[in-house]
Design a protein around this motif. Structure first.
Motif, PDB file in Angstrom:
ATOM      1  N   CYS A 215     -31.098  -1.013 -29.332  1.00 29.39           N
ATOM      2  CA  CYS A 215     -30.819  -2.285 -30.010  1.00 29.39           C
ATOM      3  C   CYS A 215     -31.904  -2.606 -31.038  1.00 29.39           C
ATOM      4  CB  CYS A 215     -30.725  -3.420 -28.990  1.00 29.39           C
ATOM      5  SG  CYS A 215     -29.246  -3.387 -27.969  1.00 29.39           S
TER       6      CYS A 215
ATOM      7  N   PHE B 258     -30.372  -8.528 -25.498  1.00 26.32           N
ATOM      8  CA  PHE B 258     -29.230  -7.622 -25.361  1.00 26.32           C
ATOM      9  C   PHE B 258     -29.491  -6.491 -24.376  1.00 26.32           C
ATOM     10  CE2 PHE B 258     -29.160  -9.312 -29.717  1.00 26.32           C
ATOM     11  CZ  PHE B 258     -27.912  -9.917 -29.722  1.00 26.32           C
ATOM     12  N   ALA B 259     -30.723  -6.390 -23.897  1.00 28.29           N
ATOM     13  CA  ALA B 259     -31.129  -5.197 -23.153  1.00 28.29           C
ATOM     14  C   ALA B 259     -30.918  -5.369 -21.653  1.00 28.29           C
ATOM     15  CB  ALA B 259     -32.591  -4.879 -23.429  1.00 28.29           C
TER      16      ALA B 259
ATOM     17  N   ALA C   7     -34.446  -7.616 -29.737  1.00 29.55           N
ATOM     18  CA  ALA C   7     -33.501  -6.824 -28.943  1.00 29.55           C
ATOM     19  C   ALA C   7     -33.501  -7.195 -27.468  1.00 29.55           C
ATOM     20  CB  ALA C   7     -33.824  -5.329 -29.092  1.00 29.55           C
TER      21      ALA C   7
ATOM     22  N   MET D 150     -31.626   0.816 -23.603  1.00 23.74           N
ATOM     23  CA  MET D 150     -30.761  -0.054 -24.400  1.00 23.74           C
ATOM     24  C   MET D 150     -31.578  -0.950 -25.325  1.00 23.74           C
ATOM     25  SD  MET D 150     -27.789  -0.891 -25.299  1.00 23.74           S
ATOM     26  CE  MET D 150     -26.798  -0.062 -24.061  1.00 23.74           C
TER      27      MET D 150
ATOM     28  N   THR E 136     -31.023 -14.087 -32.195  1.00 23.63           N
ATOM     29  CA  THR E 136     -30.877 -13.507 -30.852  1.00 23.63           C
ATOM     30  C   THR E 136     -31.540 -14.375 -29.798  1.00 23.63           C
ATOM     31  OG1 THR E 136     -32.859 -12.117 -31.125  1.00 23.63           O
ATOM     32  CG2 THR E 136     -30.740 -11.158 -31.752  1.00 23.63           C
TER      33      THR E 136
END
Length: 264
Positions: free
Chosen positions: A216, A206-207, A203, A212, A254
């Motif tokens: 995620c 994306f944070a 994650a 967040m 990711t």
């Protein structure tokens, strides 16, 4: 229509993913991956305790996981090499657990179910216990979120502002022990730490904020559970390892997207 056992497995896996994800963020931020290993590997000692005393397995695992987490937490505050200490405790806990289970009289135990999980065999009672533990962990994390975050990022600032980093460490330790106890049947003692660390690490790209990242991580953990269940169903592979493998694939994806996201 999906079979009942698939629905129960999906609910159980989702409960574990939602509990482990925000907790896993703190494990990643604090660089406590080995801490999770030591606690989860000791879960087999809890299985032996439960078999010897006729406790529910989740109760024995919770007792031993909590004791191990407290031991690791207290020892890690001393002037000892943390990596070496946690490495010793993780592997010693696993070995002692395997020996202890084999010594319980009158018990024939399928160790693979405890090592790698047996999510397809969860009962309605197991699902209820998993979700009870998951909700309890979620409430603990939400209740202490800001204090845990401050103690994680800057312990000196937390102390100066009237906080108590050691108390927050204890709360995190209790939440970790509960997560280990409820996750044992889903992914097993060897893979619990992976479900803590991998979704949180995946994650990160994306944070923009800690909150967040936690959200995620929960989403990615849930995706890993459903993808792992689907892969296990269609390819007849072990379910717990399939879930962790799906999480690892998400991490690889990711991480590959990370440079593009950083340029935005």
């Amino acid at each position: 229509m999906l079979d009942d056992f698939i629905l129960r497995a999906a609910l159980a896996g989702l409960g574990v993913a939602l509990a482990a994800a925000p907790l896993g963020c703190f494990v990643v931020w604090r660089r406590m991956a080995y801490f999770g290993d030591a606690t989860s590997h000791a879960a087999l000692l809890g299985v032996a305790l439960a078999l010897a005393t006729e406790l529910p397995v989740i109760g024995g695992v919770l007792i031993v996981a909590l004791i191990m987490a407290l031991i690791v937490s207290s020892l890690s505050e001393r002037q000892v090499s943390t990596d070496a200490l946690l490495g010793v405790l993780a592997h010693a806990g696993l070995a002692l657990g395997l020996v202890a289970v084999s010594l319980v009289p009158g018990q024939r135990v399928d160790l693979s179910a405890y090592l790698f999980g047996d999510i397809l065999a969860v009962t309605i009672g197991d699902v209820v216990m998993i979700w009870f533990g998951a909700v309890l962990v979620a409430l603990l994390v939400v209740w202490r979120w800001q204090a845990l975050l401050t103690a994680t990022l800057n312990p000196d600032l937390a102390t100066a502002s009237g906080g108590n980093p050691r108390r927050e460490q204890l709360i995190l330790t209790i939440a970790l022990a509960i997560t280990v106890a409820v996750a044992l049947k889903v992914v097993g003692a060897l893979l619990i730490a992976a479900m803590l660390v991998i979704p949180a690490a995946a994650a990160r790209p994306f944070a923009r904020t800690p909150e967040m990242m936690a959200i995620c991580a929960m989403i990615l953990g849930a995706i890993a559970v459903f993808a792992g269940l689907a892969a296990s169903f269609y390819f007849d592979t072990p379910t717990g390892p399939s879930i962790v493998s799906a999480a690892a694939v998400l991490f690889a994806l990711t991480t590959g997207l990370s440079p593009a996201l950083q340029r935005r």
